[in-house]
Design an enzyme around this catalytic site. Structure first.
Site, mmCIF file in Angstrom:
data_model
loop_
_atom_site.group_PDB
_atom_site.id
_atom_site.type_symbol
_atom_site.label_atom_id
_atom_site.label_comp_id
_atom_site.label_asym_id
_atom_site.label_seq_id
_atom_site.Cartn_x
_atom_site.Cartn_y
_atom_site.Cartn_z
ATOM 1 N N HIS A 156 -51.119 82.260 38.996
ATOM 2 C CA HIS A 156 -51.443 80.831 39.141
ATOM 3 C C HIS A 156 -51.309 80.371 40.586
ATOM 4 O O HIS A 156 -50.868 79.247 40.850
ATOM 5 C CB HIS A 156 -50.562 79.967 38.233
ATOM 6 C CG HIS A 156 -50.940 80.016 36.783
ATOM 7 N ND1 HIS A 156 -52.192 79.668 36.321
ATOM 8 C CD2 HIS A 156 -50.223 80.383 35.692
ATOM 9 C CE1 HIS A 156 -52.224 79.806 35.006
ATOM 10 N NE2 HIS A 156 -51.063 80.245 34.598
ATOM 11 N N HIS B 229 -63.805 83.619 32.695
ATOM 12 C CA HIS B 229 -62.706 82.672 32.523
ATOM 13 C C HIS B 229 -63.009 81.776 31.338
ATOM 14 O O HIS B 229 -64.129 81.313 31.178
ATOM 15 C CB HIS B 229 -62.572 81.829 33.797
ATOM 16 C CG HIS B 229 -61.457 80.845 33.770
ATOM 17 N ND1 HIS B 229 -61.656 79.476 33.880
ATOM 18 C CD2 HIS B 229 -60.124 81.021 33.657
ATOM 19 C CE1 HIS B 229 -60.499 78.854 33.842
ATOM 20 N NE2 HIS B 229 -59.542 79.761 33.705
#
Length: 380
Positions: A190, A290
């Site tokens: 992240h 994604h």
């Protein structure tokens, strides 16, 4: 056949888009600009005024027309173009009576290997999630962070640099120990590390053979990502924040990525994702679409997975339970052995149940940015 109207639906945390035609065929799409869905909906409505009375089968022309209209773009605009593009492909598939991937060269596979989302605010929860995914038949798990899935309103505590790296590496060791070599681990950072930290952690987790090391640093500087890639021996995956083919080209030209992560609801829809996959193929780079969104996104991703030779793995946020599961039909099938079935119905393969829309009211995303314990802003 002509387009008669465009309609937006704010559903739960998602923005779904329908394109209607005078032939009675409607197409379904989704915007991936999750932080700015209100802005993306405004762009959909603006583009919708252009699309009315146009032939929905002129997909590439409409894509270029909308993309070139303004000199200023970004996630809200590209999310809108993506949603409309997916919906137009859905119409085309329904018009010709075939799944979208049949219009993109035909299938090269009939199922797509998936990695299951694993969440946890404690290490124990993450370990339990990994084991549960394995028990359900998945052979890969992802969204798997060594830093825990803590809320953004909780300050991120870092005591020392050495402790940050050691504790993260130990978490990955435990994840590997929990499932042995039976499950691939997709490690998600992240974007929390700087290049030096990303290299240290990457080297520390090399013995645990992660399938990929996702977003170790922010994607703003392609040279920075290339530098990290050059210093470690595990594959880097990135691309979920990118909105265009040209950004992926710059990333690939630098050897900065081994798995690209285009978001079909952000990179220009099925049209954009297919081009990015072809570009990656020329670099021998795999594609891991994604997909943190609704079943519309999953269905669109699977149309890409079905027809590209360099598909590697599909992100899968998990099964939906009521009332969410009532929103779409039919459900995306999982074979119990780690694969999602490619939808065989015409179009993208799922249909919106309009009667269920009121069961899932809009959930707005407010501006909440993660801070460190010293009050400074961090990326998450």
């Amino acid at each position: 056949m002509k387009i008669t109207g465009v309609e937006c639906h704010f559903v739960d945390r998602y923005l779904l888009v329908e394109v209607h035609t005078d032939a009675g065929i409607s197409g379904l799409g989704e915007s991936g600009a999750w932080g700015f869905l209100e802005s993306s909906a405004a762009a959909v409505e603006k583009f919708g005024r252009y699309l009315v009375d146009k032939d929905p089968l002129h997909i590439e022309h409409h894509w270029q027309y909308m993309y070139r209209f303004s000199h200023f773009r970004g996630s809200a605009i590209m999310g809108a173009i993506s949603a409309l593009d997916i919906a137009l492909w859905d119409i085309a598939g329904k018009h010709f009576g075939v799944p979208v991937h049949h219009l993109l060269g035909g299938p090269v596979r009939d199922r797509a290997r998936a990695y299951h989302h694993v969440f946890g605010s404690t290490r124990e929860e993450l370990l339990a999630g990994i084991k549960s995914a394995r028990a359900a038949g998945f052979t890969a798990v992802g969204h798997l962070t060594p830093f825990l899935d803590e809320p953004r309103d909780r300050p991120f505590a870092v005591h020392t640099g050495v402790r940050l790296i050691e504790e993260a590496a130990e978490a990955v060791r435990l994840y590997r120990e929990a499932v042995g070599s039976e499950v691939d681990l997709c490690v998600e950072i992240h974007r929390r590390l700087n290049p030096a930290e990303a290299i240290q952690l990457g080297r520390a987790i090399e013995p645990y053979r992660p399938f990929f090391y996702e977003d170790p640093v922010t994607p703003d500087n392609f040279d920075e990502m290339a530098y990290v890639a050059s210093k470690i021996s595990i594959p880097i995956a990135t691309g979920e924040r990118m909105t265009s083919l040209w950004e992926f080209q710059m990333l690939l030209a630098r050897g900065a990525v081994q798995y690209v992560r285009p978001d079909v609801c952000l990179v220009g829809g099925i049209s954009g994702a297919k081009k990015i996959a072809a570009l990656a193929e020329a670099h021998h780079v795999g594609v891991v679409p994604h997909n943190p969104l609704s079943p519309v996104s999953t269905a669109a991703c699977l149309q890409i997975a079905a027809c590209i030779p360099n598909f590697a793995l599909q992100e899968y946020p998990g099964e939906w339970s009521p009332p969410r599961s009532l929103l779409m039909s039919p459900p995306i099938g999982h074979d119990g052995n780690g694969y999602l079935m490619i939808p065989s119905d015409p179009g993208i393969g799922v249909t919106l149940n309009r009667d269920a829309l009121e069961m899932l009211p809009e959930v707005k995303r407010e501006v909440v940015t993660r801070l460190r314990t010293d009050g400074s802003v961090m990326d998450q």
